[in-house]
Scaffold this active site. Structure first.
Site, PDB file in Angstrom:
ATOM      1  N   ARG A 154       0.858  -1.176   0.000  1.00  0.00           N
ATOM      2  CA  ARG A 154       0.000   0.000   0.000  1.00  0.00           C
ATOM      3  C   ARG A 154       0.903   1.239   0.000  1.00  0.00           C
ATOM      4  O   ARG A 154       2.064   1.161   0.396  1.00  0.00           O
ATOM      5  CB  ARG A 154      -0.902   0.024   1.235  1.00  0.00           C
ATOM      6  CG  ARG A 154      -1.801  -1.211   1.385  1.00  0.00           C
ATOM      7  CD  ARG A 154      -2.580  -1.149   2.680  1.00  0.00           C
ATOM      8  NE  ARG A 154      -3.477  -2.286   2.844  1.00  0.00           N
ATOM      9  CZ  ARG A 154      -3.156  -3.425   3.454  1.00  0.00           C
ATOM     10  NH1 ARG A 154      -1.939  -3.563   3.976  1.00  0.00           N
ATOM     11  NH2 ARG A 154      -4.017  -4.414   3.547  1.00  0.00           N
TER      12      ARG A 154
ATOM     13  N   LYS B 200      -2.270  -2.898   7.956  1.00  0.00           N
ATOM     14  CA  LYS B 200      -3.495  -2.535   8.650  1.00  0.00           C
ATOM     15  C   LYS B 200      -3.643  -3.330   9.943  1.00  0.00           C
ATOM     16  O   LYS B 200      -3.322  -4.516   9.991  1.00  0.00           O
ATOM     17  CB  LYS B 200      -4.715  -2.797   7.750  1.00  0.00           C
ATOM     18  CG  LYS B 200      -4.867  -1.807   6.608  1.00  0.00           C
ATOM     19  CD  LYS B 200      -6.154  -2.060   5.858  1.00  0.00           C
ATOM     20  CE  LYS B 200      -6.373  -1.023   4.769  1.00  0.00           C
ATOM     21  NZ  LYS B 200      -7.643  -1.248   4.030  1.00  0.00           N
TER      22      LYS B 200
ATOM     23  N   HIS C  46      -2.860   2.318  -6.089  1.00  0.00           N
ATOM     24  CA  HIS C  46      -3.310   1.039  -5.531  1.00  0.00           C
ATOM     25  C   HIS C  46      -3.450  -0.025  -6.620  1.00  0.00           C
ATOM     26  O   HIS C  46      -3.415  -1.220  -6.326  1.00  0.00           O
ATOM     27  CB  HIS C  46      -4.639   1.223  -4.807  1.00  0.00           C
ATOM     28  CG  HIS C  46      -4.883   0.222  -3.728  1.00  0.00           C
ATOM     29  ND1 HIS C  46      -4.125   0.168  -2.567  1.00  0.00           N
ATOM     30  CD2 HIS C  46      -5.785  -0.782  -3.627  1.00  0.00           C
ATOM     31  CE1 HIS C  46      -4.559  -0.821  -1.808  1.00  0.00           C
ATOM     32  NE2 HIS C  46      -5.561  -1.410  -2.418  1.00  0.00           N
TER      33      HIS C  46
ATOM     34  N   ARG D 157      -0.664  -2.484  -6.587  1.00  0.00           N
ATOM     35  CA  ARG D 157      -0.829  -3.571  -5.608  1.00  0.00           C
ATOM     36  C   ARG D 157      -1.751  -4.653  -6.169  1.00  0.00           C
ATOM     37  O   ARG D 157      -1.470  -5.845  -6.033  1.00  0.00           O
ATOM     38  CB  ARG D 157      -1.388  -2.997  -4.303  1.00  0.00           C
ATOM     39  CG  ARG D 157      -1.721  -4.016  -3.229  1.00  0.00           C
ATOM     40  CD  ARG D 157      -2.083  -3.280  -1.947  1.00  0.00           C
ATOM     41  NE  ARG D 157      -2.826  -4.084  -0.999  1.00  0.00           N
ATOM     42  CZ  ARG D 157      -2.280  -4.883  -0.085  1.00  0.00           C
ATOM     43  NH1 ARG D 157      -0.967  -5.010  -0.027  1.00  0.00           N
ATOM     44  NH2 ARG D 157      -3.035  -5.561   0.758  1.00  0.00           N
TER      45      ARG D 157
ATOM     46  N   HIS E 209      -3.703  -9.823   3.833  1.00  0.00           N
ATOM     47  CA  HIS E 209      -5.151  -9.881   3.993  1.00  0.00           C
ATOM     48  C   HIS E 209      -5.509 -10.740   5.192  1.00  0.00           C
ATOM     49  O   HIS E 209      -4.962 -11.834   5.376  1.00  0.00           O
ATOM     50  CB  HIS E 209      -5.810 -10.473   2.741  1.00  0.00           C
ATOM     51  CG  HIS E 209      -5.825  -9.549   1.574  1.00  0.00           C
ATOM     52  ND1 HIS E 209      -5.994  -9.970   0.270  1.00  0.00           N
ATOM     53  CD2 HIS E 209      -5.690  -8.198   1.498  1.00  0.00           C
ATOM     54  CE1 HIS E 209      -5.965  -8.940  -0.539  1.00  0.00           C
ATOM     55  NE2 HIS E 209      -5.783  -7.855   0.178  1.00  0.00           N
TER      56      HIS E 209
ATOM     57  N   TYR F  99      -9.230 -11.841  -6.612  1.00  0.00           N
ATOM     58  CA  TYR F  99      -8.281 -11.788  -7.724  1.00  0.00           C
ATOM     59  C   TYR F  99      -8.446 -12.961  -8.675  1.00  0.00           C
ATOM     60  O   TYR F  99      -8.034 -12.876  -9.833  1.00  0.00           O
ATOM     61  CB  TYR F  99      -6.852 -11.726  -7.182  1.00  0.00           C
ATOM     62  CG  TYR F  99      -6.551 -10.425  -6.485  1.00  0.00           C
ATOM     63  CD1 TYR F  99      -6.392  -9.247  -7.202  1.00  0.00           C
ATOM     64  CD2 TYR F  99      -6.471 -10.353  -5.098  1.00  0.00           C
ATOM     65  CE1 TYR F  99      -6.138  -8.040  -6.566  1.00  0.00           C
ATOM     66  CE2 TYR F  99      -6.222  -9.159  -4.454  1.00  0.00           C
ATOM     67  CZ  TYR F  99      -6.058  -8.007  -5.185  1.00  0.00           C
ATOM     68  OH  TYR F  99      -5.821  -6.819  -4.546  1.00  0.00           O
TER      69      TYR F  99
END
Length: 304
Positions: free
Chosen positions: A159, A182, A250, A253, A276, A285
């Site tokens: 990110r 995150k 983004h 990514r 994730h 994806y």
């Protein structure tokens, strides 16, 4: 304890214990504060902690209906995020203060159309990086920096905030990077030679002497590089190349994940590399990859 005091304690919990980012704390806090303001106006009195156990599903639906109206009405996705914030607040009240409210979980949020990630293609990624490196309007160290940042985003799947969090102490880059993403979650990301080389060239050109704890990427006047600069850079480059406004930082990514998947990488490994929390997030994806295969098939087949 009043509802407002519980709210303040919850924000401290998010910040100090959950280690949520300031942006997340602010978004959750704004959503729940609006909820408490509505309840107090609706009831005509300040709320006690025990009163939050008595909030009905109808009360919550009334709040969501109110947020759909007016000049600053929330879109479905923002409304869903507001409901998630409220549920998180009530879970905290249950776990920390014994104030349970089962009615909150009975309320359904708006139905959302889940969009697919929008990666750049391999050719687009290469063209964007080449354009950044060949920009004659910038000093050589700035073009080296821009090339290094974009190469890092694509090569490591970071990110923007993660890329710009690198410090001088991280350089020269080793075979792996320890990235805190995150929720304060840490992951190990392999570093390609192309990424290491691009950052090495940038460091050779960098005109500033930096302490080990200072951010690696610097702005024109020597301050830390901001996410806004990277966003503006990609906006300028996509304009020169005639690319869609869907091409954002983004998207590099997303490209990292999509290109790995297309080359046969394991989905669970991609999940770990991206950081994730849920595999379902990474599974999106596979839909992108399938859509790309179908498009290629239709373009190449004689009957397409």
């Amino acid at each position: 304890m009043s509802a407002r005091q519980a709210y303040a304690a919850w924000l401290d919990h998010l910040t100090l214990e959950r280690r949520a980012s300031p942006r997340t704390v602010r978004a959750y806090g704004d959503n729940v504060l609006a909820y408490l303001n509505f309840l107090e106006t609706h009831r005509g009195e300040s709320l006690s902690l025990s009163a939050l156990a008595e909030i009905s599903a109808a009360d919550l639906r009334g709040y969501l209906a109110w947020r759909r109206q007016g000049e600053h009405a929330l879109a479905p996705r923002s409304l869903s995020q507001a409901l998630s914030s409220i549920r998180a607040f009530h879970r905290y009240l249950d776990q920390r203060h014994g104030v349970a409210n089962a009615a909150v979980d009975l309320v359904r949020g708006p139905r959302l159309k889940i969009g697919l990630p929008r990666p750049v293609s391999e050719d687009q990624a290469r063209d964007l990086i080449t354009q950044a490196a060949e920009d004659t309007e910038r000093d050589p160290w700035e073009t080296a920096r821009d090339e290094a940042v974009l190469t890092l985003l694509w090569g490591c799947g970071l990110r923007i905030s993660e890329a710009l969090s690198l410090r001088m102490s991280d350089a020269p880059l080793s075979a792996t990077l320890r990235i805190t993403g995150k929720g304060g979650k840490t992951r190990i990301v392999p570093v390609l030679d192309a990424v290491r080389d691009a950052i090495g060239v940038y460091l050779d050109e960098l005109p500033f002497n930096l302490a080990p704890d200072e951010p690696l990427f610097r702005a024109k006047r020597g301050g830390p590089l901001s996410p806004r600069h990277v966003q503006g850079l990609v906006q300028t480059l996509r304009g020169r190349l005639g690319l869609s406004d869907r091409v954002t930082p983004h998207a590099f990514r997303h490209a990292f994940a999509t290109h790995l998947l297309g080359a046969g990488a394991d989905l669970r490994a991609i999940q770990d590399l991206l950081g994730h929390a849920s595999l379902s997030t990474t599974q999106r994806y596979t839909q992108v990859d399938a859509a790309g295969l179908l498009a290629a098939y239709q373009a190449a087949h004689p009957k397409g």
